[in-house]
Design a protein around this motif. Sequence first.
Motif, PDB file in Angstrom:
ATOM      1  N   TYR A 164       0.829  -1.206   0.000  1.00  0.00           N
ATOM      2  CA  TYR A 164       0.000   0.000   0.000  1.00  0.00           C
ATOM      3  C   TYR A 164       0.867   1.261   0.000  1.00  0.00           C
ATOM      4  CZ  TYR A 164      -3.645  -3.262   1.506  1.00  0.00           C
ATOM      5  OH  TYR A 164      -4.523  -4.319   1.585  1.00  0.00           O
ATOM      6  N   ASN A 165       0.290   2.326  -0.576  1.00  0.00           N
ATOM      7  CA  ASN A 165       0.829   3.673  -0.435  1.00  0.00           C
ATOM      8  C   ASN A 165       0.060   4.386   0.670  1.00  0.00           C
ATOM      9  OD1 ASN A 165       2.712   3.465  -2.543  1.00  0.00           O
ATOM     10  ND2 ASN A 165       1.170   4.037  -4.067  1.00  0.00           N
ATOM     11  N   LEU A 201       5.013  10.527   0.706  1.00  0.00           N
ATOM     12  CA  LEU A 201       4.484   9.192   0.432  1.00  0.00           C
ATOM     13  C   LEU A 201       5.298   8.137   1.170  1.00  0.00           C
ATOM     14  CD1 LEU A 201       2.529   7.435  -1.317  1.00  0.00           C
ATOM     15  CD2 LEU A 201       4.362   7.344  -3.015  1.00  0.00           C
ATOM     16  N   LYS A 202       4.594   7.242   1.856  1.00  0.00           N
ATOM     17  CA  LYS A 202       5.239   6.099   2.486  1.00  0.00           C
ATOM     18  C   LYS A 202       4.603   4.822   1.955  1.00  0.00           C
ATOM     19  CE  LYS A 202       6.540   8.494   6.737  1.00  0.00           C
ATOM     20  NZ  LYS A 202       6.490   8.508   8.222  1.00  0.00           N
ATOM     21  N   THR A 203       5.349   3.754   1.998  1.00  0.00           N
ATOM     22  CA  THR A 203       4.837   2.480   1.511  1.00  0.00           C
ATOM     23  C   THR A 203       4.726   1.494   2.672  1.00  0.00           C
ATOM     24  OG1 THR A 203       7.062   1.709   0.946  1.00  0.00           O
ATOM     25  CG2 THR A 203       5.785   2.837  -0.790  1.00  0.00           C
ATOM     26  N   LEU A 204       3.825   0.546   2.487  1.00  0.00           N
ATOM     27  CA  LEU A 204       3.586  -0.465   3.519  1.00  0.00           C
ATOM     28  C   LEU A 204       3.409  -1.816   2.846  1.00  0.00           C
ATOM     29  CD1 LEU A 204       2.813  -1.334   6.470  1.00  0.00           C
ATOM     30  CD2 LEU A 204       0.433  -0.808   5.835  1.00  0.00           C
ATOM     31  N   LEU A 237      -6.529  10.448   6.072  1.00  0.00           N
ATOM     32  CA  LEU A 237      -5.562   9.422   5.663  1.00  0.00           C
ATOM     33  C   LEU A 237      -6.010   8.840   4.332  1.00  0.00           C
ATOM     34  CD1 LEU A 237      -3.161   7.498   6.231  1.00  0.00           C
ATOM     35  CD2 LEU A 237      -4.773   6.046   7.518  1.00  0.00           C
ATOM     36  N   LYS A 238      -5.047   8.750   3.398  1.00  0.00           N
ATOM     37  CA  LYS A 238      -5.305   8.122   2.099  1.00  0.00           C
ATOM     38  C   LYS A 238      -4.428   6.877   1.984  1.00  0.00           C
ATOM     39  CE  LYS A 238      -5.363   8.955  -2.896  1.00  0.00           C
ATOM     40  NZ  LYS A 238      -5.243   9.974  -3.968  1.00  0.00           N
ATOM     41  N   ILE A 239      -5.088   5.747   1.741  1.00  0.00           N
ATOM     42  CA  ILE A 239      -4.396   4.472   1.552  1.00  0.00           C
ATOM     43  C   ILE A 239      -4.827   3.896   0.214  1.00  0.00           C
ATOM     44  CG2 ILE A 239      -3.983   2.149   2.442  1.00  0.00           C
ATOM     45  CD1 ILE A 239      -4.795   3.129   5.201  1.00  0.00           C
ATOM     46  N   THR A 240      -3.877   3.579  -0.636  1.00  0.00           N
ATOM     47  CA  THR A 240      -4.194   2.967  -1.934  1.00  0.00           C
ATOM     48  C   THR A 240      -3.277   1.775  -2.184  1.00  0.00           C
ATOM     49  OG1 THR A 240      -2.741   4.573  -3.043  1.00  0.00           O
ATOM     50  CG2 THR A 240      -5.106   5.058  -3.003  1.00  0.00           C
TER      51      THR A 240
END
Length: 470
Positions: free
Chosen positions: A427-428, A442-445, A465-468
């Motif tokens: 996810y971003n 931007l962080k990644t998970l 919070l935006k998660i894509t």
Amino acid sequence: MKKINRLLPLFAVMFLFTRTNLFAQQKPIVLCPQNPHYFIYNNKPIVLITSGEHYGAVINTAFDYTTYLDALAADGLNLTRTFSGAYFEPGNAFNISHNTLAPLSENFLCPWARGNEAGFKSGGNKFDLTKWDEKYFTRLKAFITAAQERNIIVEFTLFCPFYDSTQWVLSPMNSSNNINGVGNIARTDVYTLDKNGGLLAVQEAMVRKIVSELKDFSNVMYEICNEPYFGGVTLEWQHHIAKVIAGAEKNFPQKHLITQNIANEYKKVSTPFAEVSVFNFHYAWPPVTVAMNYGLNRVIGNNETGFRGNADSTYRMQGWRFILAGGALYNNLDYSFAPGYEKGGFAYPPSQPGGGTVALRRQLGYLKKFIESFDFTRMRPDSTGVPGSLPGGAVTQALAEKGKQYAIYIYGHTPGVLQVMLPKGSYNIQWYNTLTGEYSDLKTLDHSGGNTTLAPPPYAEDIVLKITAR
């Protein structure tokens, strides 16, 4: 040079004809077929978000609607609500200063033409309810044209109840203000099928005339009546007017959406009219109002705010909560717009029954931009992946397409951490500032599935919070 000058009127006519034809080719705003909780306009899914004037842009000729529409468009807002002129207000109504819906007599336009008999309570001649005022329809169509050029939808409110005698005594439908001998009734009988004193035929004719005049515009929705839960407006009359609108458009190649104002705050719609596509509330309680009616599979709107102070934060947070609860229409009632202040710079007194500022409009533009950064027609209100209440008193509101995209609004005190339930995947992650419209880095998970803990940056009142999925 003289030959060119003689051709100018022809060029002007050709330009207007071409522009009208281009507008006629545009399809009217409709519900999204894939998810009818949202709209489609110009082949694009949209939500309608604005902070608009108090509904007198057409009927008050002292109001410069072009400057007003430019102000909305500059902040990315795409909706305005305006009244037909069958109702207007005295200057001191509801403690509103510089009320656009309270024009002076010489600045008042409505669908009906003036007759030859003096005696209109607001000044000038009485009205002839069998004749139309062409100046009104010219201004109306010019206004909607200007809105359409700026991709702004017009929610056109046909009628409004008379809350007390101060409004009814001014109405052209009141027998004392027309030459036709109709409307000699109590204000609470105006919008009924059986006690209307001859006004039903007048109302039907007005609806048909307006619908005919606006048939080629793509950016119009018709609201039956503002706040019909006051002033004796019957449900049967509302349904009748909805049928009149639909009947007037029966042979049109393209139909316009009909909206209905249901209640202040919240109410469950138990028997929806088949003709209605948008159910509007005033001063809505965001999660409750939307959740109660989400099963209708139609748009739920909040098309008037107010009576909760003047602070920007109140109406900004209402907007975010309503849209992330699954609503698709949010119209803050903005008292900073007034005649002579069409850019929205009127410094209204603290006693004003609501808010509205340049800063608030900009912030609502950020809300619209944020939502439209998602494939939002695939999203649904989500109460399972995110806890509704957080440590410290913070509260969340979330839209999600599980495993693919999440919009999580947090308001209240900083919670410290937020736990989000996510399926296994990559996810971003970004935080969005509601005051500036800026994203965090931007962080990644890479997530193995289950709860993940995320820490929001410091904020004063709210953050998103935006998660894509990557």
